[in-house]
Write a protein that holds these residues in place. Structure first.
Motif, PDB file in Angstrom:
ATOM      1  N   ALA A   1      -1.004  12.321  13.068  1.00 16.11           N
ATOM      2  CA  ALA A   1      -1.889  11.233  12.636  1.00 16.11           C
ATOM      3  C   ALA A   1      -2.301  11.371  11.176  1.00 16.11           C
ATOM      4  CB  ALA A   1      -3.128  11.185  13.521  1.00 16.11           C
ATOM      5  N   ASP A   2      -2.196  12.578  10.611  1.00 13.36           N
ATOM      6  CA  ASP A   2      -2.593  12.798   9.221  1.00 13.36           C
ATOM      7  C   ASP A   2      -1.422  12.659   8.249  1.00 13.36           C
ATOM      8  OD1 ASP A   2      -5.175  13.402  10.082  1.00 13.36           O
ATOM      9  OD2 ASP A   2      -4.623  15.500  10.446  1.00 13.36           O
ATOM     10  N   ARG A   3      -0.233  12.371   8.771  1.00 13.06           N
ATOM     11  CA  ARG A   3       0.953  12.291   7.915  1.00 13.06           C
ATOM     12  C   ARG A   3       1.335  10.830   7.684  1.00 13.06           C
ATOM     13  NH1 ARG A   3       5.207  17.020   9.690  1.00 13.06           N
ATOM     14  NH2 ARG A   3       3.705  18.643  10.271  1.00 13.06           N
ATOM     15  N   ASN A   4       1.949  10.581   6.521  1.00 15.13           N
ATOM     16  CA  ASN A   4       2.330   9.216   6.169  1.00 15.13           C
ATOM     17  C   ASN A   4       3.835   9.016   6.045  1.00 15.13           C
ATOM     18  OD1 ASN A   4      -0.336   8.156   5.938  1.00 15.13           O
ATOM     19  ND2 ASN A   4      -0.547   9.212   3.967  1.00 15.13           N
ATOM     20  N   ASP A   5       4.621  10.047   6.340  1.00 16.17           N
ATOM     21  CA  ASP A   5       6.067   9.888   6.232  1.00 16.17           C
ATOM     22  C   ASP A   5       6.583   8.994   7.359  1.00 16.17           C
ATOM     23  OD1 ASP A   5       7.165  11.856   8.547  1.00 16.17           O
ATOM     24  OD2 ASP A   5       5.395  12.729   7.571  1.00 16.17           O
ATOM     25  N   VAL A   6       7.797   8.478   7.192  1.00 14.38           N
ATOM     26  CA  VAL A   6       8.350   7.515   8.143  1.00 14.38           C
ATOM     27  C   VAL A   6       8.498   8.119   9.529  1.00 14.38           C
ATOM     28  CG1 VAL A   6      10.362   6.101   8.704  1.00 14.38           C
ATOM     29  CG2 VAL A   6       9.536   6.202   6.353  1.00 14.38           C
ATOM     30  N   LEU A   7       9.022   9.332   9.622  1.00 10.17           N
ATOM     31  CA  LEU A   7       9.220   9.937  10.943  1.00 10.17           C
ATOM     32  C   LEU A   7       7.894  10.070  11.681  1.00 10.17           C
ATOM     33  CD1 LEU A   7      10.854  11.266  13.135  1.00 10.17           C
ATOM     34  CD2 LEU A   7      10.854  13.397  11.803  1.00 10.17           C
TER      35      LEU A   7
ATOM     36  N   ALA B   1       0.826  -1.205   0.000  1.00 11.26           N
ATOM     37  CA  ALA B   1       0.000   0.000   0.000  1.00 11.26           C
ATOM     38  C   ALA B   1       0.860   1.255   0.000  1.00 11.26           C
ATOM     39  CB  ALA B   1      -0.930  -0.006   1.215  1.00 11.26           C
ATOM     40  N   ALA B   2       1.931   1.249   0.797  1.00 12.29           N
ATOM     41  CA  ALA B   2       2.823   2.406   0.844  1.00 12.29           C
ATOM     42  C   ALA B   2       3.496   2.632  -0.501  1.00 12.29           C
ATOM     43  CB  ALA B   2       3.866   2.211   1.949  1.00 12.29           C
ATOM     44  N   LEU B   3       3.941   1.546  -1.150  1.00 15.62           N
ATOM     45  CA  LEU B   3       4.600   1.675  -2.452  1.00 15.62           C
ATOM     46  C   LEU B   3       3.669   2.305  -3.476  1.00 15.62           C
ATOM     47  CD1 LEU B   3       6.631  -1.661  -2.773  1.00 15.62           C
ATOM     48  CD2 LEU B   3       7.399   0.565  -1.951  1.00 15.62           C
ATOM     49  N   ARG B   4       2.410   1.894  -3.469  1.00 12.79           N
ATOM     50  CA  ARG B   4       1.454   2.488  -4.413  1.00 12.79           C
ATOM     51  C   ARG B   4       1.296   3.985  -4.150  1.00 12.79           C
ATOM     52  NH1 ARG B   4      -0.855  -2.587  -3.422  1.00 12.79           N
ATOM     53  NH2 ARG B   4      -2.184  -1.797  -1.733  1.00 12.79           N
ATOM     54  N   GLY B   5       1.388   4.368  -2.897  1.00 14.70           N
ATOM     55  CA  GLY B   5       1.269   5.782  -2.559  1.00 14.70           C
ATOM     56  C   GLY B   5       2.473   6.606  -2.979  1.00 14.70           C
ATOM     57  N   TYR B   6       3.640   5.966  -3.143  1.00 11.53           N
ATOM     58  CA  TYR B   6       4.840   6.702  -3.538  1.00 11.53           C
ATOM     59  C   TYR B   6       4.953   6.886  -5.053  1.00 11.53           C
ATOM     60  CZ  TYR B   6       6.455   5.403   1.189  1.00 11.53           C
ATOM     61  OH  TYR B   6       6.569   5.218   2.545  1.00 11.53           O
ATOM     62  N   ARG B   7       4.199   6.123  -5.824  1.00 10.27           N
ATOM     63  CA  ARG B   7       4.409   6.083  -7.276  1.00 10.27           C
ATOM     64  C   ARG B   7       4.301   7.470  -7.914  1.00 10.27           C
ATOM     65  NH1 ARG B   7       4.308   2.168 -11.172  1.00 10.27           N
ATOM     66  NH2 ARG B   7       3.819   0.563  -9.613  1.00 10.27           N
ATOM     67  N   ASP B   8       3.253   8.220  -7.608  1.00  7.92           N
ATOM     68  CA  ASP B   8       3.078   9.526  -8.242  1.00  7.92           C
ATOM     69  C   ASP B   8       4.191  10.485  -7.842  1.00  7.92           C
ATOM     70  OD1 ASP B   8       0.807   8.622  -9.481  1.00  7.92           O
ATOM     71  OD2 ASP B   8      -0.593   9.580  -8.088  1.00  7.92           O
ATOM     72  N   MET B   9       4.595  10.449  -6.574  1.00  8.67           N
ATOM     73  CA  MET B   9       5.661  11.334  -6.114  1.00  8.67           C
ATOM     74  C   MET B   9       6.969  11.021  -6.839  1.00  8.67           C
ATOM     75  SD  MET B   9       8.540  11.064  -3.912  1.00  8.67           S
ATOM     76  CE  MET B   9       8.145   9.871  -2.622  1.00  8.67           C
ATOM     77  N   ILE B  10       7.314   9.736  -6.944  1.00 12.58           N
ATOM     78  CA  ILE B  10       8.556   9.362  -7.620  1.00 12.58           C
ATOM     79  C   ILE B  10       8.497   9.741  -9.095  1.00 12.58           C
ATOM     80  CG2 ILE B  10      10.072   7.445  -8.243  1.00 12.58           C
ATOM     81  CD1 ILE B  10       9.076   5.978  -5.729  1.00 12.58           C
ATOM     82  N   THR B  11       7.357   9.527  -9.736  1.00 12.78           N
ATOM     83  CA  THR B  11       7.198   9.868 -11.149  1.00 12.78           C
ATOM     84  C   THR B  11       7.403  11.359 -11.375  1.00 12.78           C
ATOM     85  OG1 THR B  11       5.660   8.027 -11.496  1.00 12.78           O
ATOM     86  CG2 THR B  11       5.602   9.836 -13.098  1.00 12.78           C
TER      87      THR B  11
END
Length: 454
Positions: A240-246, A127-137
């Motif tokens: 709680a609204d953030r998805n970054d690792v920290l 799920a996390a990988l799918r969320g990163y796709r647009d940012m990486i692109t």
């Protein structure tokens, strides 16, 4: 007798009821000489040692002193599936402690490691990988759009800048601000170390002089910046609204999973360093090879145009096979073992050799040829492609790395035609614990449809 025949008749791994007292063979050169050869020339030296000594080779190198390279796939599989209480990967990675810190997921073992791995895994699941796709692109397209056309440049540096930007977004969720600007600059300095620099990590007296002092100063400043970021993030009211690792690490439930500032620092620096350098190097090698092979470049370009991510992933995988970024993984023994008919005492470090397996013609026909098609169809035999290690210690970011590499290759190849800056391919040189293109994987690019020059 050939190495292959000798391997076929040797017994496997034993961790109890040991019968052999024979130590593994290996070179008799002084520790300093072996350290130099391993640190700077292992990609050439280890194949020579394998032909001479076989698949189990004892070396004496600083600071571990007694290490044993393992080149047989069955032996490596047995080590990866062996008890984590016997094969300590964290202790085996202690060379990284001065940079990563004692709490790093790479440097801990058993229950402590499992705790850290459990906390970090959600950032790299499907799920996390799918969320990163647009940012990486988006970042890959922006980076490719800045490349100079018609003028050779080192693609490794550009890949490092891009993958660092990506991992900063993953770790912190943002990339703007003076603190992160300074962190970018300093992290580039932290990863740019050679074998001589590594010696200073274990000699505090050297850290008062020259390059060792500059490295220590940069490292202390990185720590200050990370601790400042942690302190500021702890005060945020929207974690709680953030998805970054920290933010994920700061919002874990359960007292036993809450991390101290020192633990957070060690996990963050591990992700920042390990999460960009290896992928950047693999991408640079891929561009280096594609630029020198018109047929493979044409096939990869067609894949980019058609959205064939499977082929582009095969390009990345073949780059990792042909040019292992990390040549081996390490496991420090907590008890005596027997492998290949040799006894290895507790306290020694066994090192499954990624480079020797990847370069073995018995597993990969014509191993010096760049052939992404190896990874199409059924792919190579199981256990013969090991860039992310194996077993319970397989790299957490393996899926992330391949996703990022595929997206970046598509962004580059859909825009540019690649050409080498000279006919002769680049060799490899050591950089921290990795092997990188000696000249930075220099290429020239032109917009698709234009005439290639240079």
């Amino acid at each position: 007798m050939t190495t292959r025949a000798r391997t076929a008749t040797t017994p496997g791994l034993r961790t109890e009821h040991l019968t052999s007292t024979t130590p593994p063979p290996g070179p008799r050169l002084p520790l300093a000489v072996q350290t130099l050869l391993f640190g700077s020339f292992r990609h050439r030296w280890l194949p020579v040692l394998r032909r001479r000594h076989g698949d189990v080779i004892r070396l004496r190198i600083y600071p571990e002193r007694s290490v044993v390279e393992i080149a047989d796939v069955e032996h490596i599989r047995a080590i990866f599936s062996g008890s984590p209480s016997i094969f300590h990967a964290g202790e085996g990675n202690m060379i990284l402690k001065p940079a990563m810190g004692e709490h790093s997921v790479l440097l801990t073992d058993e229950d402590v490691h499992l705790r850290a791995r459990k906390l970090l895994m959600p950032a790299f699941n499907g799920a996390a990988l799918r969320g990163y796709r647009d940012m990486i692109t988006r970042l890959a397209d922006e980076e490719a759009g800045r490349w100079p056309t018609g003028t050779p440049f080192p693609s490794h540096a550009r890949m490092q800048a891009l993958t660092l930007e990506v991992i900063l977004r993953v770790v912190f969720g943002v990339s703007a601000g003076a603190r992160l600007d300074e962190l970018r600059r300093l992290l580039s300095r932290i990863v740019d170390v050679g074998p001589i620099d590594l010696i200073g990590w274990y000699n505090p007296k050297l850290q008062r002089f020259g390059p060792w002092r500059r490295y220590a100063v940069a490292q202390r400043r990185v720590d200050e910046l990370l601790y400042a970021e942690i302190a500021e993030r702890r005060r945020a009211d929207d974690l709680a609204d953030r998805n970054d690792v920290l933010s994920r690490l700061l919002t874990v439930s359960g007292e036993e999973d809450r991390l101290s500032d020192a633990e957070l620092r060690d996990q963050l620096i591990t992700l920042l360093l390990a999460g960009h350098e290896t992928t950047a190097t693999a991408l640079a090698w891929a561009l280096h090879e594609l630029a020198r092979d018109p047929a493979q470049l044409a096939a990869a370009t067609r894949a980019a145009d058609a959205g064939d991510d499977r082929h582009l992933e095969a390009v990345a995988k073949e780059s990792m096979r042909l040019h292992p970024v990390i040549s081996e993984v390490a496991r420090k023994l907590t008890r005596d073992i027997e492998i290949g008919g040799y006894r290895i005492p507790a306290g020694h470090t066994v090192m499954p050799s990624i480079a020797l397996v990847h370069g073995d013609a018995g597993h990969h026909p014509d191993p010096r040829e760049f052939r992404p098609e190896r990874f199409l169809g059924d792919g190579p035999p199981t256990g013969t492609w090991l860039p992310f290690g194996g077993g319970v210690r397989r790299c957490l970011g393996a899926g992330f790395s391949l996703l990022e590499a595929t997206i970046v290759l598509r962004a580059v190849l859909s825009r540019y035609h690649l050409a080498p800056d000279r006919e002769r391919p680049e060799g490899a040189r050591p950089r921290n614990i990795t092997m990188v293109p000696a000249r930075g994987a220099r290429i020239a690019v032109t917009q698709r449809g234009q005439t290639v020059t240079g």
